[in-house]
Design an enzyme around this catalytic site. Sequence first.
Site, PDB file in Angstrom:
ATOM      1  N   MET A   1      79.048 -13.722  36.939  1.00  0.00           N
ATOM      2  CA  MET A   1      78.563 -12.727  37.522  1.00  0.00           C
ATOM      3  C   MET A   1      76.988 -13.094  38.165  1.00  0.00           C
ATOM      4  SD  MET A   1      78.330  -9.356  38.428  1.00  0.00           S
ATOM      5  CE  MET A   1      79.624  -9.072  37.794  1.00  0.00           C
ATOM      6  N   CYS A   2      77.275 -13.729  39.498  1.00  0.00           N
ATOM      7  CA  CYS A   2      76.100 -14.248  40.190  1.00  0.00           C
ATOM      8  C   CYS A   2      75.351 -15.183  39.556  1.00  0.00           C
ATOM      9  CB  CYS A   2      75.041 -13.095  40.595  1.00  0.00           C
ATOM     10  SG  CYS A   2      76.114 -11.411  41.417  1.00  0.00           S
ATOM     11  N   ARG A   3      74.620 -15.893  40.240  1.00  0.00           N
ATOM     12  CA  ARG A   3      73.525 -16.979  39.949  1.00  0.00           C
ATOM     13  C   ARG A   3      72.329 -16.697  40.841  1.00  0.00           C
ATOM     14  NH1 ARG A   3      75.049 -18.215  35.086  1.00  0.00           N
ATOM     15  NH2 ARG A   3      75.075 -16.415  35.130  1.00  0.00           N
TER      16      ARG A   3
ATOM     17  N   ASN B   1      81.350 -17.489  42.810  1.00  0.00           N
ATOM     18  CA  ASN B   1      80.044 -16.873  43.133  1.00  0.00           C
ATOM     19  C   ASN B   1      80.381 -16.826  44.798  1.00  0.00           C
ATOM     20  OD1 ASN B   1      78.803 -15.940  40.548  1.00  0.00           O
ATOM     21  ND2 ASN B   1      78.957 -17.911  40.398  1.00  0.00           N
TER      22      ASN B   1
END
Length: 246
Positions: free
Chosen positions: A1-3, A41
Amino acid sequence: MCRHLGYLGPPRTLESLLFQGPHSLEVQSYAPRMTCGNLLNADGFGVGWYHRGRAVRFRRAQPIWTDRSFREIAATVTATCAVAAVRSATTRFPVEESCAQPFRAGGRLFSHNGVVADFDGVEDKLRELAGDLSHAPDARAPVDSALVFAVAARRWREGAALGEGLADTVAAVAALSPGRYNLLAADGTALAATAWGDSLFVRSGPGEALISSEPLDDDPAWRAVPDRSLVVVDRADLADVRITPL
């Protein structure tokens, strides 16, 4: 979930911050090692930095590895403070540039790695917490992170310090909805971040500090931030990374 990642220190090129290292942010966009449920992502990316005291950004609604022109430009741009993110879009939210982070308000840059659970059920209450969105136009983006950002922007506008604003936001939003609230912010002279439901690491060295969802390389100096913690570091003493429980 995103970085996401934050940097504070002497001038470094955006290329060195986003593309260099065996586990760079670019690599994390297609091969994250510590992600919560997603494999890529690839739904956009962005980077914000400070130029002559002004927060500026570059954002796109495409995978970072596909934008060769940005990488070429990134090799020529230096920053002493930056926030960057690669996005994995939450189901039902669009893939468009306005949803790519970092968001910006009042000279501050903001990124949210996570998700607001049951967003439809709490959206009205989040809007009440956020107040007037005219002070933070990015808060109108059609994504759950935008209202989380709006709450933080309101706290800062009311006088909260950078880290205090993030801590207050996590407490207020988490009281409405369970979720993952790894937040990251910068104001040009300081970085602040929260670990709440996802991985977060910090590395401070000679004259610089990095905060990242995952270590960018295999340097043993990277330290895991305990879950439900706040991290703050400022330019006055980059070796003094303060980690406190939330």
